[in-house]
Design an enzyme around this catalytic site. Structure first.
Site, PDB file in Angstrom:
ATOM      1  N   ALA A  64     -30.730 -12.209  -9.219  1.00 38.99           N
ATOM      2  CA  ALA A  64     -31.614 -11.564 -10.188  1.00 38.99           C
ATOM      3  C   ALA A  64     -31.395 -10.058 -10.135  1.00 38.99           C
ATOM      4  O   ALA A  64     -30.813  -9.530  -9.184  1.00 38.99           O
ATOM      5  CB  ALA A  64     -33.064 -11.893  -9.876  1.00 38.99           C
ATOM      6  N   GLU A 102     -32.759 -15.002  -1.067  1.00 41.66           N
ATOM      7  CA  GLU A 102     -34.023 -14.314  -1.367  1.00 41.66           C
ATOM      8  C   GLU A 102     -34.841 -13.998  -0.115  1.00 41.66           C
ATOM      9  O   GLU A 102     -35.594 -13.014  -0.093  1.00 41.66           O
ATOM     10  CB  GLU A 102     -34.866 -15.161  -2.330  1.00 41.66           C
ATOM     11  CG  GLU A 102     -34.338 -15.228  -3.752  1.00 41.66           C
ATOM     12  CD  GLU A 102     -33.373 -16.369  -3.972  1.00 41.66           C
ATOM     13  OE1 GLU A 102     -33.090 -16.685  -5.139  1.00 41.66           O
ATOM     14  OE2 GLU A 102     -32.868 -16.954  -2.972  1.00 41.66           O
ATOM     15  N   GLY A 129     -30.621 -16.123  -8.125  1.00 40.53           N
ATOM     16  CA  GLY A 129     -30.779 -16.605  -9.495  1.00 40.53           C
ATOM     17  C   GLY A 129     -29.491 -17.115 -10.086  1.00 40.53           C
ATOM     18  O   GLY A 129     -29.502 -18.006 -10.939  1.00 40.53           O
TER      19      GLY A 129
END
Length: 263
Positions: free
Chosen positions: A71, A137, A114
């Site tokens: 992301a 993450e 992502g």
């Protein structure tokens, strides 16, 4: 529809050929980081592709360095839990998740966070030998928020999913193939062409049979997926109320080791 005439900022749509539409992520300077605009543009094209009977299969790809490295951290760094729960990207993810026609990911380079979630939204993943997969993450004080915990577990099994989600370590193309995440591995320069060849083969099959076959296969693993995705999304949003999340994002942006305090 002539997809190549549509101009986008973050993706390139190649001319439809032999029933196959190729979508290329196009933020090379950011390793194709998935900002809101990029996901929205993918969703726009898929909505049109689903309505176009000439499109039989879609291939999603990046470049030699990255499919998508995750992301866009700068875009997400200052979000609150309420911002995350209202995130417009959720609508784009839903379009991708519910796309009825076959979707193939051709992955080279980094496929992380992502990016890995986007690849796992696809029905088939083919990878170059240089591909690296993962859900890092946890290194930012958060968890995957677009299906990573659920799909990784479904594809890899609990123990391997825990291994990679809790450490944030990367998985090589060979490891991803052995774990069942990837269908085939090729030389990096051949990855996209091989994905297109598979797409062309699918495009020659009966469209309704292909659509129902895809739905039937997904039913085998998706029965409890929606409840798992709902929990993951809430947990992901809650983490944006922690100081550790702010510390993780700041450390990433400023290229320093994070110092977490459990708050």
């Amino acid at each position: 529809m002539t997809y190549s005439l549509q101009l986008f900022d973050d993706i390139i749509t190649n001319p439809l050929k032999d029933g196959v539409l190729v979508i290329q992520l196009n933020r090379p300077n950011e390793f194709n980081a998935l900002r809101t605009k990029l996901l929205d543009e993918i969703a726009q094209v898929l909505v049109r592709a689903e309505e176009d009977e000439n499109v039989r299969c879609v291939v999603l790809t990046g470049n030699q360095k990255a499919f998508a490295a995750g992301a866009d951290i700068k875009e997400m760094a200052t979000k609150s839990p309420a911002d995350v729960l209202r995130d417009p990207r959720a609508a784009s993810w839903k379009v991708i998740r519910n796309f009825k026609k076959p979707l193939i990911a051709a992955v080279n380079g980094y496929c992380l966070g992502g990016g890995n979630e986007l690849a796992m939204h696809c029905d088939i993943i083919v990878a170059g030998e240089n591909a690296k997969f993962g859900q890092p993450e946890i290194n930012l004080g958060i968890i995957p928020g677009a299906g990573g915990t659920q799909r990784f577990t479904s594809l890899l099994g609990k123990s391997k999913a825990m291994r990679y989600v809790l450490t944030g370590d990367f998985m090589s193309a060979k490891q991803a193939y052995e774990a069942g995440l990837v269908a085939e591995i090729f030389a990096p320069e051949e990855t996209l062409d091989q994905a297109i060849n598979i797409a062309k083969k699918i495009a020659q099959k009966a469209p309704i049979a292909v659509e129902l076959a895809k739905e039937a296969v997904l039913k085998a693993s998706d029965s409890l997926l929606e409840s798992g995705l709902a929990f993951e999304r809430k947990a992901f949003a809650v983490l944006f109320s922690t100081s550790d999340q702010k510390e993780g994002a700041d450390a990433f942006i400023n290229k320093r080791p994070p110092v977490y305090k459990g708050s």
